[in-house]
Write a protein that holds these residues in place. Structure first.
Motif, PDB file in Angstrom:
ATOM      1  N   UNK A   1    -106.300 -65.325  25.206  1.00 13.61           N
ATOM      2  CA  UNK A   1    -106.564 -63.901  25.042  1.00 13.61           C
ATOM      3  C   UNK A   1    -106.111 -63.432  23.668  1.00 13.61           C
ATOM      4  N   UNK A   2    -106.856 -62.474  23.130  1.00 17.69           N
ATOM      5  CA  UNK A   2    -106.553 -61.917  21.817  1.00 17.69           C
ATOM      6  C   UNK A   2    -106.770 -60.416  21.903  1.00 17.69           C
ATOM      7  N   UNK A   3    -105.963 -59.619  21.181  1.00 15.03           N
ATOM      8  CA  UNK A   3    -106.165 -58.173  21.240  1.00 15.03           C
ATOM      9  C   UNK A   3    -107.166 -57.734  20.181  1.00 15.03           C
ATOM     10  N   UNK A   4    -107.491 -56.433  20.184  1.00 14.36           N
ATOM     11  CA  UNK A   4    -108.533 -55.959  19.274  1.00 14.36           C
ATOM     12  C   UNK A   4    -108.028 -55.767  17.841  1.00 14.36           C
ATOM     13  N   UNK A   5    -106.787 -56.201  17.591  1.00 19.38           N
ATOM     14  CA  UNK A   5    -106.271 -56.247  16.225  1.00 19.38           C
ATOM     15  C   UNK A   5    -106.234 -57.674  15.691  1.00 19.38           C
ATOM     16  N   UNK A   6    -106.705 -58.619  16.520  1.00 21.53           N
ATOM     17  CA  UNK A   6    -106.748 -60.010  16.106  1.00 21.53           C
ATOM     18  C   UNK A   6    -105.502 -60.799  16.441  1.00 21.53           C
ATOM     19  N   UNK A   7    -104.536 -60.193  17.143  1.00 21.84           N
ATOM     20  CA  UNK A   7    -103.301 -60.891  17.500  1.00 21.84           C
ATOM     21  C   UNK A   7    -103.520 -61.717  18.763  1.00 21.84           C
ATOM     22  N   UNK A   8    -103.160 -63.010  18.706  1.00 17.14           N
ATOM     23  CA  UNK A   8    -103.277 -63.872  19.882  1.00 17.14           C
ATOM     24  C   UNK A   8    -102.183 -63.499  20.879  1.00 17.14           C
ATOM     25  N   UNK A   9    -102.587 -63.096  22.066  1.00 19.92           N
ATOM     26  CA  UNK A   9    -101.654 -62.678  23.112  1.00 19.92           C
ATOM     27  C   UNK A   9    -101.332 -63.852  24.031  1.00 19.92           C
ATOM     28  N   UNK A  10    -102.343 -64.619  24.380  1.00 21.14           N
ATOM     29  CA  UNK A  10    -102.170 -65.819  25.198  1.00 21.14           C
ATOM     30  C   UNK A  10    -102.891 -66.952  24.485  1.00 21.14           C
TER      31      UNK A  10
END
Length: 329
Positions: free
Chosen positions: A169-178
């Protein structure tokens, strides 16, 4: 006065009609131009024209495409194989089989190296380059580089990414969350939780992307009384409402008492208690009764009759009876 008012009404009505007229494409023989009502804005001189957005038109000349304003100003020269509107003052331009983005001054915003653009919501667009997917925003800025085998909306906050055959998973800022290390995620009905899959095992994850339980379980199911019921290698465990893990060591559930938020379980032929608060009474009793409304149960331990409360504390007779109270029913 009535005559003047009438004339003013007619004047403003005619003016409104004239003002409402839009610039449109017209054809003269095999050439195209732009008109607004009876007024020619751009004479018919182009091989093809297409409306892009308010005030801007795509045109083709000698097989190449550009962008012209309705007043005839060329803002994007006829140097491309295709032109489309992207919005927010940007245009998609094609060179060969690849697309990129330019602004209204023909300044390159995004390299001409993408083969597809698809908006996934109001402000993010999925792009594909060299067989890989990423995301850009509505201003043409790269949010997620085109380096994934797949990018798709996951929920209101995250995007599902695929890399090396695994999902993350990645957020809409491009940061990998999972990190992309799982085989998939499945929403648990009526809960703000997801199952995390890895092979034929599953774990548990919050909607915020926090992995609560690693995927080592054969089954995870909603347990209204305790929280979540876990199964691993034929044994039963729990993930309580207070987010405490009770390891799967039990062979069966003897009974539930939802009114007290507890479950009586069996381990090695003896009984113990697990509560939704996360307290665990060791499986040390040969027999156990149901708990009274006061939270007291009779138990048999090493052949002796005694009592415990719902927190697992062993009780003496005076505590059970109270000040003249009757034994629990």
């Amino acid at each position: 006065m009535k005559t003047i008012a009438f004339l003013l009404t007619v004047f403003f009505s005619v003016s409104s009609v004239a003002y409402a007229q839009k610039a449109e494409i017209y054809q003269n023989k095999d050439k195209f131009g732009i008109k607004q009502g009876d007024k020619t804005l751009v004479k018919a001189q182009y091989e093809a024209m297409e409306f892009l957005e308010e005030g801007f038109f795509a045109f083709k000349k000698k097989g190449k495409c550009g962008v012209i304003t309705k007043s005839g100003t060329i803002v994007i020269p006829d140097a491309y194989d295709g032109v489309k509107s992207y919005g927010n003052g940007l245009f998609l331009v094609k060179d060969g089989k690849a697309w990129g983005l330019v602004d209204r001054t023909n300044k390159l915003v995004l390299p001409i190296s993408y083969t597809s653009f698809k908006f996934v919501n109001d402000h993010l667009c999925e792009v594909k380059s060299q067989g890989k997917f990423g995301l850009i925003n509505k201003y043409g800025e790269i949010v997620i580089p085109a380096q994934y085998e797949g990018v798709a909306p996951f929920n209101d906050t995250f995007f599902l990414i695929e890399k090396g055959g695994k999902s993350g998973l990645i957020d809409d800022n491009g940061k990998v969350v999972v990190e992309a290390q799982y085989d998939g995620f499945d929403k648990i009905a009526d809960k703000d939780l997801y199952n995390v899959r890895l092979g034929n095992k599953i774990g548990l994850m919050t909607a915020e992307g926090q992995v609560l339980l690693d995927p080592v379980y054969d089954n995870i199911e909603d347990d209204a009384c305790i929280g979540m019921k876990l199964t691993e290698n034929g044994k039963i465990g729990f993930y309580t409402k207070t987010r405490r893990l009770v390891a799967p060591v039990y062979s069966r559930v003897l009974f539930y008492q939802p009114e007290l938020g507890l479950v009586v379980v069996e381990e090695g032929g003896k009984f113990g208690v697990v509560t939704s608060r996360g307290t665990v009474t060791p499986s040390a009793y040969e027999n156990i009764s149901r708990f009274s409304p006061r939270g007291i149960a009779f138990v048999e331990k090493s052949g002796k009759l005694m009592a415990i409360n719902s927190e697992g504390r062993e009780m003496i007779l005076q505590e059970i009876m109270g000040a003249g109270n009757q034994p629990p029913q």
